[in-house]
Design a protein around this motif. Structure first.
Motif, PDB file in Angstrom:
ATOM      1  N   GLY A 127       0.824  -1.110   0.100  1.00  0.00           N
ATOM      2  CA  GLY A 127      -0.244   0.089   0.004  1.00  0.00           C
ATOM      3  C   GLY A 127       0.584   1.176  -0.168  1.00  0.00           C
ATOM      4  O   GLY A 127       0.347   2.329   0.408  1.00  0.00           O
ATOM      5  N   LEU A 128       1.937   1.138  -0.781  1.00  0.00           N
ATOM      6  CA  LEU A 128       2.853   2.337  -0.581  1.00  0.00           C
ATOM      7  C   LEU A 128       2.149   3.679  -1.446  1.00  0.00           C
ATOM      8  O   LEU A 128       2.701   4.819  -1.033  1.00  0.00           O
ATOM      9  CB  LEU A 128       4.275   1.835  -1.340  1.00  0.00           C
ATOM     10  N   GLY A 129       1.666   3.404  -2.368  1.00  0.00           N
ATOM     11  CA  GLY A 129       1.148   4.300  -3.046  1.00  0.00           C
ATOM     12  C   GLY A 129       0.074   5.408  -2.304  1.00  0.00           C
ATOM     13  O   GLY A 129       0.330   6.555  -2.496  1.00  0.00           O
ATOM     14  N   LYS A 130      -0.745   4.719  -1.210  1.00  0.00           N
ATOM     15  CA  LYS A 130      -1.535   5.758  -0.390  1.00  0.00           C
ATOM     16  C   LYS A 130      -0.528   6.222   0.430  1.00  0.00           C
ATOM     17  O   LYS A 130      -0.962   7.362   0.655  1.00  0.00           O
ATOM     18  CB  LYS A 130      -2.565   4.685   0.262  1.00  0.00           C
ATOM     19  N   LEU A 131       0.528   5.658   0.965  1.00  0.00           N
ATOM     20  CA  LEU A 131       1.306   6.261   1.753  1.00  0.00           C
ATOM     21  C   LEU A 131       2.068   7.597   1.448  1.00  0.00           C
ATOM     22  O   LEU A 131       2.257   8.308   2.106  1.00  0.00           O
ATOM     23  CB  LEU A 131       2.420   5.056   2.455  1.00  0.00           C
ATOM     24  N   ILE A 132       2.707   7.583  -0.021  1.00  0.00           N
ATOM     25  CA  ILE A 132       3.004   8.534  -0.322  1.00  0.00           C
ATOM     26  C   ILE A 132       2.192   9.638  -0.881  1.00  0.00           C
ATOM     27  O   ILE A 132       2.397  10.870  -0.744  1.00  0.00           O
ATOM     28  CB  ILE A 132       4.295   8.409  -1.531  1.00  0.00           C
ATOM     29  N   MET A 133       0.996   9.342  -1.195  1.00  0.00           N
ATOM     30  CA  MET A 133       0.105  10.239  -1.415  1.00  0.00           C
ATOM     31  C   MET A 133      -0.491  11.028  -0.244  1.00  0.00           C
ATOM     32  O   MET A 133      -0.460  12.097  -0.100  1.00  0.00           O
ATOM     33  CB  MET A 133      -1.411   9.585  -1.993  1.00  0.00           C
ATOM     34  N   ARG A 153      -6.300   8.507 -14.694  1.00  0.00           N
ATOM     35  CA  ARG A 153      -6.703   7.539 -15.692  1.00  0.00           C
ATOM     36  C   ARG A 153      -7.573   6.680 -15.343  1.00  0.00           C
ATOM     37  O   ARG A 153      -8.237   6.536 -14.299  1.00  0.00           O
ATOM     38  CB  ARG A 153      -5.445   6.867 -16.145  1.00  0.00           C
ATOM     39  N   MET A 154      -8.424   6.426 -16.442  1.00  0.00           N
ATOM     40  CA  MET A 154      -9.692   5.371 -16.117  1.00  0.00           C
ATOM     41  C   MET A 154      -9.470   4.113 -17.095  1.00  0.00           C
ATOM     42  O   MET A 154     -10.091   3.900 -18.184  1.00  0.00           O
ATOM     43  CB  MET A 154     -10.982   6.039 -16.533  1.00  0.00           C
ATOM     44  N   PRO A 155      -8.466   3.354 -16.575  1.00  0.00           N
ATOM     45  CA  PRO A 155      -7.918   2.362 -17.707  1.00  0.00           C
ATOM     46  C   PRO A 155      -9.027   1.181 -18.026  1.00  0.00           C
ATOM     47  O   PRO A 155      -8.877   0.645 -18.842  1.00  0.00           O
ATOM     48  CB  PRO A 155      -6.611   1.630 -17.147  1.00  0.00           C
ATOM     49  N   GLY A 156     -10.104   1.268 -17.033  1.00  0.00           N
ATOM     50  CA  GLY A 156     -11.022   0.336 -17.473  1.00  0.00           C
ATOM     51  C   GLY A 156     -12.167   0.597 -18.317  1.00  0.00           C
ATOM     52  O   GLY A 156     -13.135   0.021 -18.518  1.00  0.00           O
ATOM     53  N   TYR A 157     -12.062   2.159 -18.677  1.00  0.00           N
ATOM     54  CA  TYR A 157     -13.228   2.518 -19.301  1.00  0.00           C
ATOM     55  C   TYR A 157     -13.484   1.990 -20.694  1.00  0.00           C
ATOM     56  O   TYR A 157     -14.566   1.778 -21.029  1.00  0.00           O
ATOM     57  CB  TYR A 157     -12.963   4.045 -19.392  1.00  0.00           C
ATOM     58  N   HIS A 158     -12.392   1.699 -21.513  1.00  0.00           N
ATOM     59  CA  HIS A 158     -12.533   1.069 -22.878  1.00  0.00           C
ATOM     60  C   HIS A 158     -13.247   0.069 -22.922  1.00  0.00           C
ATOM     61  O   HIS A 158     -13.746  -0.503 -24.035  1.00  0.00           O
ATOM     62  CB  HIS A 158     -10.924   0.949 -23.385  1.00  0.00           C
ATOM     63  N   LYS A 159     -13.524  -0.893 -21.633  1.00  0.00           N
ATOM     64  CA  LYS A 159     -14.157  -2.132 -21.671  1.00  0.00           C
ATOM     65  C   LYS A 159     -15.774  -1.907 -21.768  1.00  0.00           C
ATOM     66  O   LYS A 159     -16.634  -2.825 -22.364  1.00  0.00           O
ATOM     67  CB  LYS A 159     -13.770  -2.795 -20.713  1.00  0.00           C
ATOM     68  N   VAL A 160     -16.182  -0.463 -21.378  1.00  0.00           N
ATOM     69  CA  VAL A 160     -17.587  -0.589 -21.395  1.00  0.00           C
ATOM     70  C   VAL A 160     -17.906   0.965 -22.228  1.00  0.00           C
ATOM     71  O   VAL A 160     -18.965   1.549 -22.184  1.00  0.00           O
ATOM     72  CB  VAL A 160     -18.050  -0.068 -20.098  1.00  0.00           C
ATOM     73  N   ALA A 161     -16.957   1.281 -23.020  1.00  0.00           N
ATOM     74  CA  ALA A 161     -17.172   2.632 -23.663  1.00  0.00           C
ATOM     75  C   ALA A 161     -18.459   2.799 -24.517  1.00  0.00           C
ATOM     76  O   ALA A 161     -19.044   3.751 -24.985  1.00  0.00           O
ATOM     77  CB  ALA A 161     -15.678   3.307 -24.199  1.00  0.00           C
ATOM     78  N   ASP A 162     -18.804   1.522 -25.144  1.00  0.00           N
ATOM     79  CA  ASP A 162     -19.656   1.641 -26.215  1.00  0.00           C
ATOM     80  C   ASP A 162     -21.113   1.686 -25.435  1.00  0.00           C
ATOM     81  O   ASP A 162     -22.100   1.878 -26.143  1.00  0.00           O
ATOM     82  CB  ASP A 162     -19.518   0.159 -27.040  1.00  0.00           C
ATOM     83  N   THR A 163     -21.117   1.647 -24.109  1.00  0.00           N
ATOM     84  CA  THR A 163     -22.303   1.683 -23.396  1.00  0.00           C
ATOM     85  C   THR A 163     -22.432   2.796 -22.459  1.00  0.00           C
ATOM     86  O   THR A 163     -23.670   2.867 -22.087  1.00  0.00           O
ATOM     87  CB  THR A 163     -22.648   0.149 -22.993  1.00  0.00           C
ATOM     88  N   LEU A 164     -21.560   3.232 -21.989  1.00  0.00           N
ATOM     89  CA  LEU A 164     -21.345   4.287 -20.842  1.00  0.00           C
ATOM     90  C   LEU A 164     -20.534   5.324 -21.118  1.00  0.00           C
ATOM     91  O   LEU A 164     -19.609   5.409 -21.894  1.00  0.00           O
ATOM     92  CB  LEU A 164     -20.583   3.734 -19.500  1.00  0.00           C
ATOM     93  N   THR A 165     -21.108   6.585 -21.096  1.00  0.00           N
ATOM     94  CA  THR A 165     -20.315   7.803 -20.948  1.00  0.00           C
ATOM     95  C   THR A 165     -19.149   7.681 -19.885  1.00  0.00           C
ATOM     96  O   THR A 165     -19.227   7.132 -18.906  1.00  0.00           O
ATOM     97  CB  THR A 165     -21.013   9.301 -20.677  1.00  0.00           C
ATOM     98  N   PRO A 166     -18.240   8.665 -20.060  1.00  0.00           N
ATOM     99  CA  PRO A 166     -17.151   8.601 -19.134  1.00  0.00           C
ATOM    100  C   PRO A 166     -17.558   9.027 -17.804  1.00  0.00           C
ATOM    101  O   PRO A 166     -17.176   8.395 -16.900  1.00  0.00           O
ATOM    102  CB  PRO A 166     -15.981   9.735 -19.482  1.00  0.00           C
ATOM    103  N   GLN A 167     -18.550   9.789 -17.637  1.00  0.00           N
ATOM    104  CA  GLN A 167     -19.279  10.385 -16.317  1.00  0.00           C
ATOM    105  C   GLN A 167     -19.871   9.123 -15.849  1.00  0.00           C
ATOM    106  O   GLN A 167     -19.870   8.848 -14.717  1.00  0.00           O
ATOM    107  CB  GLN A 167     -19.883  11.666 -16.501  1.00  0.00           C
ATOM    108  N   ILE A 183      -8.659   4.984 -10.614  1.00  0.00           N
ATOM    109  CA  ILE A 183      -9.850   5.538  -9.964  1.00  0.00           C
ATOM    110  C   ILE A 183     -10.135   5.078  -8.601  1.00  0.00           C
ATOM    111  O   ILE A 183     -10.147   5.766  -7.417  1.00  0.00           O
ATOM    112  CB  ILE A 183     -11.170   5.614 -10.556  1.00  0.00           C
ATOM    113  N   THR A 184     -10.255   3.735  -8.363  1.00  0.00           N
ATOM    114  CA  THR A 184     -10.592   3.177  -7.143  1.00  0.00           C
ATOM    115  C   THR A 184      -9.272   3.305  -6.095  1.00  0.00           C
ATOM    116  O   THR A 184      -9.686   3.643  -4.776  1.00  0.00           O
ATOM    117  CB  THR A 184     -10.757   1.405  -7.350  1.00  0.00           C
ATOM    118  N   PHE A 185      -8.296   3.298  -6.663  1.00  0.00           N
ATOM    119  CA  PHE A 185      -6.964   3.637  -5.792  1.00  0.00           C
ATOM    120  C   PHE A 185      -7.193   4.912  -5.169  1.00  0.00           C
ATOM    121  O   PHE A 185      -6.760   5.433  -4.033  1.00  0.00           O
ATOM    122  CB  PHE A 185      -5.855   3.500  -6.564  1.00  0.00           C
ATOM    123  N   LEU A 186      -7.441   5.974  -6.029  1.00  0.00           N
ATOM    124  CA  LEU A 186      -7.500   7.242  -5.798  1.00  0.00           C
ATOM    125  C   LEU A 186      -8.836   7.532  -4.709  1.00  0.00           C
ATOM    126  O   LEU A 186      -8.552   8.224  -3.774  1.00  0.00           O
ATOM    127  CB  LEU A 186      -7.650   8.389  -6.876  1.00  0.00           C
TER     128      LEU A 186
END
Length: 222
Positions: A127-133, A153-167, A183-186
C-alpha cells in the motif's frame, strides 16, 4: 524537507519504511522504477529523463518524494504548484506539467498538482502508493494550499465505452458497481472527483479521458 520513518507489515513481519525527498543520487533508480512500472509496449521515451528529474528537485523539491522499503527505493511521487480555477477545468497533462519538466511551477499557486506516481510492482502489496499520497497531503497542509489535484486515468473505461459515457463510468466506480485500477485507488486515498477532462493523455485504455480528482486541505478556510 520531508522525512518520515515508520513500518509496514509483510504479513506479521514489520518492515522499515522511509518517505523522503528524492535527490540527484536517486535518478538512475527512479528511471529504473519507471521502466518497471511502464514496460513495453510503453515507449522508454515516456520514462523520466535526468533533465526532468533535475527540474523536479531544483524547482520544487518539496514536491519530489520517494519511498524506501528496507533500504530499497520502491516508488516516487512528483508534483508542482499551479493556480487552478475550478470553473475552467479543461487542460492536458502536457500543458499543466510542462511535459513533465515543471518549468511552469508557480511558487504562489494555490494547488499542488500531481505529475506522476509510480510504485514498483513487487512492492504494491504494502500500500505504498497511498502512503506517499498521504505524505503529499502533509505538504499541502504545510504550504497552506487549497488542494491537491491530479488527473486520474480510467484504464477500465475502454471495456464499457460503447455503453457508458465517461461520467457514467466514473459514477459507477464511485458507487462501487465497477472497479477501476486507478480511480478506485484514488478513492481509497481520499480523493474525490470534480469532473472529467477529455484528450488528457494519449491513452487508449481510458479513451483519452481522465477524471480530475482532488483532496481539499481541511485547514483551508478560503
Amino acid at each position: 524537507m520531508y522525512r518520515s520513518e515508520f513500518y509496514v507489515f509483510d504479513q506479521d513481519k514489520p518492515v522499515p519504511v522511509i518517505i523522503r525527498n528524492y535527490t540527484q543520487d536517486d535518478f538512475d533508480e527512479l528511471i529504473q522504477i519507471q521502466s518497471e512500472c511502464f514496460p513495453p509496449p510503453f515507449s522508454s521515451e515516456l520514462w523520466w529523463n535526468k533533465e526532468q528529474l533535475s527540474n523536479h528537485v531544483m524547482r520544487f523539491p518539496e514536491g519530489a518524494i520517494c519511498i524506501e522499503v528496507d533500504g530499497i527505493l520502491a516508488g516516487s511521487l512528483t508534483g508542482l504548484c499551479v493556480d487552478f480555477d475550478p470553473n475552467h477545468m479543461e487542460h492536458t497533462w502536457e500543458e499543466i506539467t510542462d511535459h513533465g519538466y515543471i518549468k511552469n511551477h508557480n511558487p504562489s499557486g494555490d494547488t499542488l498538482y500531481i505529475v506522476d506516481i509510480s510504485v514498483r510492482p513487487r512492492f504494491r502489496k504494502f500500500g505504498l502508493g497511498k502512503l506517499i499520497m498521504q505524505a503529499m497531503y502533509h505538504v499541502v497542509i504545510q504550504k497552506k494550499l487549497v488542494r491537491l489535484l491530479g488527473g486520474g486515468r480510467m484504464p477500465g473505461y475502454h471495456k464499457v465505452a460503447d455503453t457508458l459515457t465517461p461520467q457514467q463510468y466514473l459514477n459507477k466506480v464511485i458507487k462501487g458497481d465497477l472497479k477501476d485500477p486507478v480511480i478506485t485507488f484514488l478513492l481509497r486515498c481520499g480523493r474525490v472527483q470534480i469532473g472529467i477532462v477529455e484528450n488528457y493523455l494519449e491513452d487508449e485504455e481510458s479513451c483519452n479521458y481522465a477524471a480530475l480528482m482532488e483532496w481539499k486541505n481541511p485547514f483551508n478556510r478560503t
